[in-house]
Design an enzyme around this catalytic site. Structure first.
Site, PDB file in Angstrom:
ATOM      1  CB  ALA A  52      -0.895  -0.084   1.007  1.00 23.83           C
ATOM      2  CB  CYS A  53       3.599   1.985   2.184  1.00 24.68           C
ATOM      3  SG  CYS A  53       4.709   3.513   2.282  1.00 24.68           S
ATOM      4  N   PRO A  54       3.501   3.864  -0.663  1.00 29.91           N
ATOM      5  CG  PRO A  54       3.176   6.427  -0.933  1.00 29.91           C
ATOM      6  CD  PRO A  54       2.730   5.102  -0.142  1.00 29.91           C
ATOM      7  CG  HIS A  57       5.229   0.836  -5.221  1.00 24.80           C
ATOM      8  ND1 HIS A  57       4.193   1.295  -5.760  1.00 24.80           N
ATOM      9  CD2 HIS A  57       5.792  -0.267  -6.051  1.00 24.80           C
ATOM     10  CE1 HIS A  57       4.109   0.561  -7.006  1.00 24.80           C
ATOM     11  NE2 HIS A  57       4.930  -0.348  -7.164  1.00 24.80           N
TER      12      HIS A  57
END
Length: 325
Positions: A52-54, A57
């Site tokens: 979920a986390c940019p 990512h």
């Protein structure tokens, strides 16, 4: 992306209504030097991430593009950020998530306390863990991707050696563009979304779109942010843009325009990167959407998750070279 050691994980704004991101606490560096405190070795280091986390990512993308998947392991947390922070889960219960096979932790917070029993700040991902010294090397994504970029070349297959997303001749330009994109776009969407005062929200929201307009102009003249070569600057921006229409436009109220309808050059660029070999599998839109819409109950108390995943990123585009880097 984080959870807090000291209270309400949904209260991230200050008294002035502004969101202020925590500075990362663990800032050591893996080096291609046998005498370093953290020397580069195969199968010594492990990444803890959230799809979920940019920020996390970014590390998954560089790990993929540098051919490090057999060199650095990865564990993925549940998409839901609960009262105890990031939790591990069986893939049978939460497809895409994993259990922690390295430390046997139930929550990310346990790793922080293992590294520092007196830790009192937020429990963020990504985490780069040293399996030999049983500690956190770094929880700063911008520095982790630079370690992955260069320090493990001795251990990757020959085809990946020498690939760099931070080339010497472009470093000054990369640092400059990273600076304003981080402040106004990567972090800007959070400053708008977590604002608790109208003025703070409007200021930051307009700042996001001023920078998107600037980026659109750059990409009208260039294939990538700094010309024909894919760099770290593109990868850092991509993880925000891929979340923009499905999450930040509605959930964070960054709704002046959408990427899919208002920024044709950014959309083309996003599709080009998404369609590079290996990138698509780092994008888990179910985890992305469910995390934001179900974790931030101060914004979305009913936890209803919108249907749209944003623009179709599989739509064919005039592709760049198979490796434009």
């Amino acid at each position: 992306m984080s959870s807090s050691a000291s209270g309400n994980i949904t209260k991230w704004h200050s008294k002035d209504g502004q969101f202020h991101r925590q500075v990362s606490s663990f800032r050591d560096f893996v080096e291609a030097n046998p005498g370093a405190r953290f020397p580069a070795e195969a199968n010594r280091y492990h990444l803890y991430v959230s799809y979920a986390c940019p920020w996390a990512h970014r590390t998954l993308i560089v790990r993929k593009l540098k051919g490090l998947e057999s060199i650095i392991g990865v564990s993925v947390v549940h998409y839901l950020l609960g009262p105890n922070g990031w939790e591990f889960a069986s893939p049978d219960d939460v497809p895409g998530a994993t259990l922690d096979e390295v430390n046997g932790a139930k929550y990310i917070r346990e790793l922080y306390f293992k590294a520092n029993p007196d830790y009192s700040a937020r429990f963020t991902v990504p985490v780069l863990w040293d399996k030999k010294q049983h500690t956190i090397v770094s929880n700063e994504s911008s520095e982790i991707i630079r370690m992955l970029n260069t320090e493990f070349d001795e251990f990757v297959e020959p085809e990946y050696r020498g690939i760099t997303f931070y080339p010497e001749e472009l470093r000054e330009k990369i640092d400059e563009i990273n600076g304003w994109i981080y402040d106004t776009v990567n972090n800007g969407v959070y400053k708008a979304g977590f604002a608790s005062a109208q003025d703070a929200y409007e200021t930051n929201c307009r700042g996001v779109f001023a920078s998107l307009d600037r980026i659109e102009g750059i990409l009208a003249e260039n294939e990538f942010l700094l010309g024909s070569r894919l760099t770290e600057a593109d990868l850092r921006l991509f993880t925000t843009i891929v979340r923009f229409d499905p999450v930040y436009h509605g959930h964070f109220k960054c709704n002046i325009k959408q990427i899919g309808t208002g920024y044709p050059n950014i959309l083309r660029w996003t599709r080009e990167i998404y369609q590079l070999p290996g990138i698509k599998e780092t994008v888990n839109m179910e985890h992305i959407k469910k995390h934001y819409y179900m974790s931030h109950t101060q914004i979305n108390p009913l936890q209803i998750v919108p249907v749209s995943n944003g623009p179709d990123l599989d739509k064919p585009v005039a592709k760049p070279a198979s490796r434009p880097y």
